[in-house]
Design an enzyme around this catalytic site. Structure first.
Site, PDB file in Angstrom:
ATOM      1  CG  ASP A 122      20.379  70.360  68.521  1.00  0.00           C
ATOM      2  OD1 ASP A 122      21.580  70.334  68.179  1.00  0.00           O
ATOM      3  OD2 ASP A 122      19.677  69.336  68.595  1.00  0.00           O
ATOM      4  CG  ASP A 497      22.835  61.562  68.874  1.00  0.00           C
ATOM      5  OD1 ASP A 497      22.087  60.944  69.644  1.00  0.00           O
ATOM      6  OD2 ASP A 497      23.101  62.765  69.032  1.00  0.00           O
TER       7      ASP A 497
END
Length: 771
Positions: A122, A497
Site C-alpha cells: 500500500d 505500527d
C-alpha cells in the site's frame, strides 16, 4: 482480545503523508520527443529507471544563497560563505531485516512462467519473487521524492502472453493534494519502467486497497488492458497501456456508494482472434455490484440474480466457467462485520451461496482473499477479513465450495523469518494466490507481511499443513526515528505500527520488537551520550506510553508514572548523564523526570509541543525549538528561557562531544548551524532543503563528525554526506536508489565511518555503506 490498530490509514502516524500538501514539481527525463495521449490529454513517455545516471553522479550546488536575506537577524548570523559543489559518493544500500512490517495488498503469479510472482504494497511499492534466493526484489526504489505518490500500488498485472511484461497501477492517495496516478510499464519483469501518467488519482493506501485486481490484461489479446478506478469508472487501453480511454458504455462512471469504485476486472474465455468478448467487472456497491459485457466492452449489463447488500472484494473465474466472489459489507481492511462467498455458474446464470459455515465465536466478519487452483478448477480457497476473535481463517474446498476445511486447526506456523509476527495465521488477509505450476504452493498477504505453504494439498485429506513467513526482502515499515549508540547496537529503530527494534545484527532479523511496554507507534527515542546504555522511548499503544532500557535497548522497563493520564507519543530527550528525561507528549506541554519516569514535573517557560533535545556534552543543558524561537535550560529541563528568535522550525539536533553545537534541518528554509548553544545560527548556502540531519564517526583526519542529511542540494533530492562540517557535500543516494519520500529519520554510525541509517515511509530501515 487484542485487536491490531488500524494500520495504513492515510491519517495514521504509522503511515505518513507528506508533511505538506504542496507537491514538488515532477522532474522527469523525456525519451526523445515521444508523446502519447492519455484520455485525450498529451503526456510524455518518461524514463524512470535504467537511465544514464549512475550511482554517485555529481550534484551541482546552487551558485547563490537560497532563503533569508544575508542581513543579520535576531539570533542569527550571516549565512556561511558559499560552498563548493556537491561531489559524488558510491554507496551500497540494504535493509536492516525486519521482513514484512506492512500491508501486502496483492499477490499475483504469472500463469505462463514458473516461479514468476509479484507482490504489491500500500505504500512500499512492488516486488518480484526470486525463487532461487527466497527473497523479494524491490522494483520501485527508483521512485524519488517528486513522484513518491507512486509508491502506493493500487493494482498490478503480469502478462499471461509475454511474461516479461509487467504493469503497475501506481498512486497512493486520491486527496486533493496528491498527484495523479500513473501506469508503470515494464518489458523486463520490472528491471526498468516507463511511466505513463493518468489523468486521475489512484488510492493504493486507501480503503479497499486489497480489492482486485483492478488492472487486467486480456489473455486473448495482450495489447488490451482494463483499469477500474475509484472515482472515474472503467478505462481501456489497446496499445499495451500507452494510451487510455474511458469506457463510456460502462454504467458506473464515477464513485460508488462505498466510495471505492471498481473492485476487480476479469476476463472470460477467449475464442478465436482479437480481444476477449466476455468481461466481468466488480463494483464496490451494495446494489448492483457485478457487470458483464459479451461484446468486448461495447455494452454492459448487471448480471441477473446477483446478491445485494454487500461489496465484492475479489472475483476469480475458474477455467470450468465458475465465477467465485468474496464479499464484505465494507471495503476493508477495517470495519467489515458481514460477508459471504458466492459462486456463479456463468454458462447457466445460476447463483449459489457457498459461504463457509460460521464458527461458534459469535464474531461478525467478512471475506476477502480468494484463489482458484489453475490446474484443478474445482479447488478454491478463501480468507476471512476482520475476524478478530479468535483469529482470521483460511478455508479450502475441493468441490467448488460445497464443503470447506478450515486450515488453521491443523497448521504449523514457522515465524523464524519474522519472529515479531507471532505463530498465528495473521490479520487483513486481503490477497491469496495458488501457484499455477505447483498446487501445493500457496501464499497470502497480511497486514504485516506474507505467509506461504508448500504442502497445502495435505489439508484435503485432513493432514497437517506447514506455513512459514515468506517476506524476506520485503521491507515495508514506516520509520519514525533512528538512533545509533557508540559501542552499542548498530541501530535502534522507532517504527510505525510495530513499535521498533534494537538491531544488533544488520544481516539477521531481531528476535523480537519492543516489549514491556509494547508500542504500536514509537514516536520518540533517545539515549544518554555519556551513559550510552540508557535509552528511553515514548509512543502509543495499549500499555505504558513510555519506557527505558539500561542495557542499550535489549530489555525495557515501563515508566511507572505519567505526567497526566492522557499523555502519550510525542518526543523524549535524555540528559548526557541519564539523570533526566524530558518528555513532550503529543499536543501537550513539556515535563521532566529525575527518577526515570516514576514522577514528572512541568517544565517552565516553554509552549506546548516544543521539541526538546539534550546537550550531548553538558548534562544540565537542554535546548528546545518552538514557534521559531530557540530556548535553553541550564537546570536540566526544569526551566527554559528564550535565546534566539526569528528562526525557522524544523528538526533540532545536538552534536556529541561539543557543548552547544546545534543544527536545525529546517525544511524549505535549509540547514542552520550554531556553535554557541543557539545564541546565533548561520545558514549553509548550498543546502536548498533539509528535512533530517544526523551525525556519525568522523572520516580519518577530519576535525568534525560526518554529517548526513535528507533534502535537496540544487535541484537534486536525496541523502547527502559532509565530512568537513557542511562546507562540501556528497550525494549518497542515486538514480536507482531514491526510496520515495525521505523524512527526518537519518543518523550516521558513531562506530563505523561512512555507514548511515535512513528511514523511509514504507521501505523499512535502510543502511548505506561506502563502496
Amino acid at each position: 482480545m487484542k485487536r491490531p490498530l488500524s494500520r495504513r490509514e492515510p491519517s495514521r502516524s504509522g503511515r505518513l503523508s507528506p508533511a505538506s500538501p504542496r507537491r514538488a514539481p515532477r522532474k522527469y527525463l523525456l525519451i526523445g520527443s515521444a508523446a502519447v495521449l492519455v484520455g485525450g490529454v498529451p503526456a510524455a513517455v518518461l524514463l524512470t529507471a535504467g537511465g544514464s545516471q549512475r550511482t554517485g553522479s555529481e550534484v551541482a550546488a546552487p551558485a547563490r544563497l537560497h532563503g533569508q536575506n544575508p542581513a543579520r537577524l535576531r539570533g542569527q548570523e550571516r549565512p556561511a560563505r558559499r560552498q563548493a559543489n556537491a561531489q559524488a559518493a558510491r554507496y551500497t544500500w540494504a535493509n536492516a531485516p525486519i521482513n514484512g512490517g506492512g500491508f501486502v495488498t496483492g499477490l499475483v503469479f504469472n500463469p505462463k512462467r514458473k516461479n514468476l510472482a509479484y507482490a504489491r504494497t500500500d505504500i512500499g511499492g512492488a516486488y518480484r519473487w526470486n525463487a532461487k534466493t527466497g527473497f523479494w526484489i524491490p522494483l520501485t526504489d527508483w521512485i524519488g521524492e517528486s513522484n513518491s505518490n507512486l509508491l502506493g500500488i493500487e493494482s498490478l498485472a503480469t502478462d499471461p502472453v509475454n511474461p516479461n511484461r509487467l504493469y503497475l497501477a501506481a498512486g497512493t492517495y486520491t486527496n486533493s493534494w496528491a498527484g495523479n496516478g500513473a501506469i508503470l510499464r515494464s518489458t523486463d519483469q520490472g528491471a526498468h519502467f516507463t511511466t505513463i501518467p493518468l489523468p486521475f488519482k489512484l488510492g493504493g493506501n486507501e480503503d479497499g486497497r486489497s480489492m482486485g485486481e483492478r488492472l487486467a490484461i486480456d489473455p486473448n489479446d495482450n495489447r488490451v488492458l482494463y483499469l477500474g478506478t475509484r472515482q472515474h469508472g472503467l478505462w481501456r487501453s489497446a496499445d499495451y497501456g500507452s494510451t487510455w480511454r474511458k469506457v463510456a458504455s460502462f454504467p458506473v462512471t464515477s464513485s460508488t456508494s462505498s466510495g471505492v469504485g471498481v473492485s476487480f476486472v476479469t476476463f472470460g474465455k477467449g475464442r478465436g482472434q482479437g480481444p476477449t468478448k466476455t468481461i466481468y467487472v466488480g463494483v464496490a456497491d451494495s446494489g448492483k455490484s457485478l457487470y458483464r459485457s459479451t461484446d468486448g466492452g461495447a455494452s454492459w449489463s448487471a448480471v441477473p440474480g446477483q446478491p445485494t447488500g454487500l461489496l465484492p472484494h475479489h472475483g476469480v473465474l475458474a477455467s470450468n466457467g465458475q465465477l467465485y466472489l468474496s464479499y464484505g459489507n465494507a471495503p476493508g481492511p477495517n470495519g467489515v462485520t458481514a460477508g459471504a462467498v458466492w459462486r456463479l455458474t456463468t454458462g447457466t446464470g445460476s447463483w449459489r451461496n457457498i459461504t463457509p459455515a460460521s464458527d461458534n465465536s459469535g464474531y461478525r466478519y467478512g471475506y476477502a482473499g480468494l484463489a482458484v487452483d489453475p490446474r484443478h478448477p474445482r479447488t478454491v480457497m478463501v480468507a476471512t477479513l476482520d475476524k478478530w476473535w479468535p483469529h482470521d481463517e483460511i478455508y479450502r474446498s475441493t468441490d467448488q465450495g460445497t464443503s470447506w476445511k478450515a486450515i488453521s486447526p491443523r497448521a504449523v506456523y514457522d515465524n523464524s523469518a519474522a519472529p515479531y509476527v507471532g505463530r498465528s495465521i495473521g490479520h487483513w488477509i486481503g490477497t491469496l494466490a495458488i501457484d499455477p505450476f505447483a498446487p501445493g504452493h500457496v501464499i497470502y498477504g497480511t497486514g504485516s507481511g506474507i505467509w506461504g505453504s508448500n504442502d497445502v494439498t495435505k489439508a484435503d485429506r485432513g493432514a497437517t499443513t506447514h506455513w512459514s513467513v515468506r517476506a524476506k526482502g520485503l521491507e515495508e515499515t514506516a520509520v519514525l526515528g533512528l538512533i545509533s549508540i557508540p559501542g552499542g547496537a548498530p541501530v535502534i529503530s522507532a517504527l510505525g505500527d510495530i513499535g521498533g527494534f534494537t538491531h544488533t545484527n544488520l544481516r539477521k532479523v531481531t528476535p523480537t520488537n519492543f516489549t514491556n511496554p509494547t508500542f504500536a507507534n514509537t514516536t520518540g527515542i533517545d539515549f544518554a551520550q555519556k551513559a550510552t546504555k540508557v535509552v528511553a522511548r515514548v509512543g502509543t499503544g495499549n500499555e505504558a506510553k513510555g519506557g527505558y532500557s539500561t542495557d542499550g535497548g535489549r530489555r525495557w522497563t515501563p515508566f511507572r508514572g505519567t505526567p497526566q493520564p492522557a499523555a502519550k507519543a510525542g518526543s523524549i530527550a535524555v540528559s548526557a548523564d541519564a539523570a533526566t528525561f524530558v518528555w513532550t507528549p503529543s499536543g501537550d506541554h513539556v515535563y521532566y523526570s529525575r527518577d526515570r519516569g516514576a514522577t514528572w514535573n512541568s517544565s517552565q517557560g516553554l509552549p506546548a509541543n516544543a521539541q526538546v533535545v539534550a546537550d550531548r556534552a553538558n548534562p544540565g543543558v537542554f535546548y528546545a525549538l518552538a514557534g521559531g524561537t530557540l530556548y535553553f535550560s541550564t537546570d536540566a529541563g526544569a526551566t527554559f528561557a528564550p535565546r534566539a528568535t526569528s528562526l525557522p522550525d524544523g528538526s533540532l539536533k545536538a552534536v556529541s562531544g561539543a557543548q552547544g553545537d546545534l543544527w536545525i534541518a529546517a525544511g524549505n528554509s535549509g540547514l542552520l548551524h550554531s556553535t554557541n548553544g543557539g545564541a546565533t545560527f548561520s545558514k549553509l548556502g548550498t543546502v536548498t532543503t533539509a528535512r533530517g540531519i544526523g551525525f556519525g564517526k568522523a572520516a580519518s583526519g577530519a576535525r568534525y563528525q560526518a554529517i548526513y542529511i535528507t533534502g535537496t542540494i540544487g535541484r537534486v533530492s536525496g541523502a547527502f554526506r559532509s565530512v568537513d562540517g557542511g562546507t562540501t557535500w556528497l550525494r549518497i543516494t542515486d538514480a536507482r536508489h531514491q526510496f520515495g519520500y525521505l523524512g527526518s529519520a537519518i543518523t550516521g554510525d558513531p562506530n563505523t565511518y561512512g555507514r548511515v541509517y535512513m528511514g523511509s515511509n514504507g521501505r523499512g530501515v535502510l543502511y548505506g555503506t561506502p563502496r
